[in-house]
Design a protein around this motif. Structure first.
Motif, PDB file in Angstrom:
ATOM      1  N   LYS A   1      -6.159   2.034   9.722  1.00 41.07           N
ATOM      2  CA  LYS A   1      -4.730   1.851   9.997  1.00 41.07           C
ATOM      3  C   LYS A   1      -4.452   0.582  10.802  1.00 41.07           C
ATOM      4  O   LYS A   1      -3.337   0.069  10.784  1.00 41.07           O
ATOM      5  CB  LYS A   1      -4.184   3.075  10.736  1.00 41.07           C
ATOM      6  CG  LYS A   1      -4.100   4.325   9.872  1.00 41.07           C
ATOM      7  CD  LYS A   1      -3.488   5.485  10.657  1.00 41.07           C
ATOM      8  CE  LYS A   1      -3.382   6.732   9.789  1.00 41.07           C
ATOM      9  NZ  LYS A   1      -2.782   7.866  10.533  1.00 41.07           N
TER      10      LYS A   1
ATOM     11  N   LEU B   1       0.817  -1.213   0.000  1.00 40.16           N
ATOM     12  CA  LEU B   1       0.000   0.000   0.000  1.00 40.16           C
ATOM     13  C   LEU B   1       0.853   1.266   0.000  1.00 40.16           C
ATOM     14  O   LEU B   1       0.326   2.370   0.020  1.00 40.16           O
ATOM     15  CB  LEU B   1      -0.914   0.016   1.235  1.00 40.16           C
ATOM     16  CG  LEU B   1      -1.855  -1.185   1.387  1.00 40.16           C
ATOM     17  CD1 LEU B   1      -2.582  -1.127   2.721  1.00 40.16           C
ATOM     18  CD2 LEU B   1      -2.848  -1.235   0.234  1.00 40.16           C
TER      19      LEU B   1
ATOM     20  N   ARG C   1      -3.361  -2.189   8.460  1.00 39.28           N
ATOM     21  CA  ARG C   1      -2.181  -1.943   7.624  1.00 39.28           C
ATOM     22  C   ARG C   1      -0.940  -2.326   8.421  1.00 39.28           C
ATOM     23  O   ARG C   1      -0.746  -1.849   9.547  1.00 39.28           O
ATOM     24  CB  ARG C   1      -2.117  -0.469   7.206  1.00 39.28           C
ATOM     25  CG  ARG C   1      -3.312  -0.058   6.334  1.00 39.28           C
ATOM     26  CD  ARG C   1      -3.401   1.453   6.173  1.00 39.28           C
ATOM     27  NE  ARG C   1      -4.557   1.828   5.376  1.00 39.28           N
ATOM     28  CZ  ARG C   1      -4.516   2.153   4.092  1.00 39.28           C
ATOM     29  NH1 ARG C   1      -3.342   2.165   3.456  1.00 39.28           N
ATOM     30  NH2 ARG C   1      -5.609   2.469   3.440  1.00 39.28           N
TER      31      ARG C   1
ATOM     32  N   GLN D   1       0.232  -0.315  11.812  1.00 36.01           N
ATOM     33  CA  GLN D   1       0.375   1.129  11.643  1.00 36.01           C
ATOM     34  C   GLN D   1      -0.358   1.899  12.738  1.00 36.01           C
ATOM     35  O   GLN D   1       0.137   2.897  13.256  1.00 36.01           O
ATOM     36  CB  GLN D   1      -0.147   1.561  10.268  1.00 36.01           C
ATOM     37  CG  GLN D   1       0.056   3.049   9.991  1.00 36.01           C
ATOM     38  CD  GLN D   1      -0.393   3.451   8.593  1.00 36.01           C
ATOM     39  OE1 GLN D   1      -1.075   2.699   7.915  1.00 36.01           O
ATOM     40  NE2 GLN D   1      -0.013   4.634   8.162  1.00 36.01           N
TER      41      GLN D   1
ATOM     42  N   LYS E   1       3.254  -2.909   8.601  1.00 38.68           N
ATOM     43  CA  LYS E   1       4.579  -2.613   8.050  1.00 38.68           C
ATOM     44  C   LYS E   1       5.433  -3.875   8.107  1.00 38.68           C
ATOM     45  O   LYS E   1       5.549  -4.514   9.155  1.00 38.68           O
ATOM     46  CB  LYS E   1       5.250  -1.489   8.840  1.00 38.68           C
ATOM     47  CG  LYS E   1       6.525  -0.974   8.176  1.00 38.68           C
ATOM     48  CD  LYS E   1       6.951   0.351   8.785  1.00 38.68           C
ATOM     49  CE  LYS E   1       7.960   1.054   7.902  1.00 38.68           C
ATOM     50  NZ  LYS E   1       8.274   2.411   8.386  1.00 38.68           N
TER      51      LYS E   1
ATOM     52  N   TRP F   1     -12.111  -6.109   5.248  1.00 35.90           N
ATOM     53  CA  TRP F   1     -11.297  -4.928   4.949  1.00 35.90           C
ATOM     54  C   TRP F   1     -12.135  -3.654   5.003  1.00 35.90           C
ATOM     55  O   TRP F   1     -13.193  -3.561   4.385  1.00 35.90           O
ATOM     56  CB  TRP F   1     -10.681  -5.080   3.566  1.00 35.90           C
ATOM     57  CG  TRP F   1      -9.990  -3.869   3.018  1.00 35.90           C
ATOM     58  CD1 TRP F   1     -10.420  -3.082   1.999  1.00 35.90           C
ATOM     59  CD2 TRP F   1      -8.727  -3.317   3.427  1.00 35.90           C
ATOM     60  NE1 TRP F   1      -9.516  -2.084   1.740  1.00 35.90           N
ATOM     61  CE2 TRP F   1      -8.458  -2.195   2.600  1.00 35.90           C
ATOM     62  CE3 TRP F   1      -7.805  -3.661   4.402  1.00 35.90           C
ATOM     63  CZ2 TRP F   1      -7.309  -1.432   2.726  1.00 35.90           C
ATOM     64  CZ3 TRP F   1      -6.647  -2.896   4.527  1.00 35.90           C
ATOM     65  CH2 TRP F   1      -6.412  -1.795   3.707  1.00 35.90           C
TER      66      TRP F   1
ATOM     67  N   TYR G   1       3.949  -0.511   4.014  1.00 39.54           N
ATOM     68  CA  TYR G   1       2.748  -1.047   4.651  1.00 39.54           C
ATOM     69  C   TYR G   1       2.002  -1.950   3.676  1.00 39.54           C
ATOM     70  O   TYR G   1       1.943  -1.678   2.471  1.00 39.54           O
ATOM     71  CB  TYR G   1       1.832   0.082   5.133  1.00 39.54           C
ATOM     72  CG  TYR G   1       2.358   0.764   6.372  1.00 39.54           C
ATOM     73  CD1 TYR G   1       2.226   0.180   7.631  1.00 39.54           C
ATOM     74  CD2 TYR G   1       3.006   1.992   6.280  1.00 39.54           C
ATOM     75  CE1 TYR G   1       2.725   0.801   8.764  1.00 39.54           C
ATOM     76  CE2 TYR G   1       3.508   2.626   7.408  1.00 39.54           C
ATOM     77  CZ  TYR G   1       3.357   2.021   8.654  1.00 39.54           C
ATOM     78  OH  TYR G   1       3.859   2.639   9.779  1.00 39.54           O
ATOM     79  N   TYR G   2       1.406  -3.007   4.237  1.00 38.69           N
ATOM     80  CA  TYR G   2       0.733  -4.012   3.429  1.00 38.69           C
ATOM     81  C   TYR G   2      -0.659  -4.320   3.973  1.00 38.69           C
ATOM     82  O   TYR G   2      -0.912  -4.248   5.173  1.00 38.69           O
ATOM     83  CB  TYR G   2       1.535  -5.326   3.422  1.00 38.69           C
ATOM     84  CG  TYR G   2       2.811  -5.275   2.629  1.00 38.69           C
ATOM     85  CD1 TYR G   2       2.889  -5.814   1.345  1.00 38.69           C
ATOM     86  CD2 TYR G   2       3.948  -4.682   3.158  1.00 38.69           C
ATOM     87  CE1 TYR G   2       4.072  -5.775   0.615  1.00 38.69           C
ATOM     88  CE2 TYR G   2       5.130  -4.626   2.436  1.00 38.69           C
ATOM     89  CZ  TYR G   2       5.191  -5.177   1.170  1.00 38.69           C
ATOM     90  OH  TYR G   2       6.351  -5.123   0.454  1.00 38.69           O
ATOM     91  N   LYS G   3      -1.525  -4.661   3.048  1.00 43.19           N
ATOM     92  CA  LYS G   3      -2.800  -5.304   3.366  1.00 43.19           C
ATOM     93  C   LYS G   3      -2.532  -6.798   3.313  1.00 43.19           C
ATOM     94  O   LYS G   3      -2.074  -7.320   2.301  1.00 43.19           O
ATOM     95  CB  LYS G   3      -3.850  -4.889   2.333  1.00 43.19           C
ATOM     96  CG  LYS G   3      -5.180  -5.607   2.424  1.00 43.19           C
ATOM     97  CD  LYS G   3      -6.072  -5.177   1.247  1.00 43.19           C
ATOM     98  CE  LYS G   3      -7.397  -5.904   1.217  1.00 43.19           C
ATOM     99  NZ  LYS G   3      -8.211  -5.525   0.026  1.00 43.19           N
TER     100      LYS G   3
END
Length: 201
Positions: free
Chosen positions: A118, A80, A121, A136, A123, A114, A84-86
């Motif tokens: 934050k 993202l 999300r 996050q 890291k 989803w 940061y990742y979903k």
């Protein structure tokens, strides 16, 4: 004449660099900065075992737990931006979530639909050959409670401390396989016991 040519050449070089910088500023963050890992389908395994991270749908909301090695319990990682990742499990397409965005050590790690908050999300931080995942919203690391490396162990958010319960192997599903353990040689006692025949009950 020579001085003028040098000035024109310097100006042209400056203009090229300025144009390149401007184009880079227009790129989305996930393109301008390389991702820690590429988007894909991964197994999440502990640093010290073959156990995989999955979610237990018998609980509400589903709690993130450990289970025996299985190639089918996989997660998609979608970058993202800014590392940061979903992180989405692939059975019900629920995402890795820190429960209610609460910020205390021990907050449950769950899966949830989803919504883009934050607390969904994560890291991804490279730690040598392993990775850690930091929420996050809370700044807490995904942590195996008490580092209980057994089936049914539960995950929580906890202050990042670099312990083994916060380190994971992220392996592309297409490359995943259980670690091969070398065969163990029988001990002298086992050899002696076998040579003497079965013991009486």
């Amino acid at each position: 004449m020579t001085t003028r040519r040098r000035l024109l050449s310097s100006f042209a070089t400056f203009a090229r660099y300025a144009t390149l910088l401007a184009l880079l500023c227009l790129l989305p963050p996930q393109i301008a900065r390389a991702a820690v890992i590429p988007n894909g389908i991964y197994l999440i395994q502990m640093a010290d075992s073959d156990h995989v991270v999955f979610h237990n749908v018998s609980e509400t909301p589903p709690r993130v737990t450990l289970k025996n090695f299985s190639r089918s319990d996989v997660w998609s990682f979608e970058h993202l931006g800014n590392d940061y990742y979903k992180v989405t499990e692939q059975s019900y397409h629920l995402v890795l979530d820190s429960f209610r965005s609460e910020k205390y050590n021990g907050v449950p790690a769950i899966t949830f639909p989803w919504h883009g908050g934050k607390n969904q999300r994560w890291k991804v931080i490279r730690k040598g050959e392993f990775y850690s995942l930091i929420c996050q919203e809370t700044g807490l690391a995904l942590d195996l409670k008490n580092n209980q490396q057994k089936v049914g162990g539960v995950f929580q958010g906890y202050t990042a401390n670099g312990t083994r319960g916060q380190l994971f192997r992220l392996t592309l599903a297409s490359e995943a396989k259980a670690q091969q353990k070398p065969p163990q040689k029988p001990t002298n006692d086992q050899i002696k016991s076998f040579s003497n025949g079965p013991t009486t009950q």
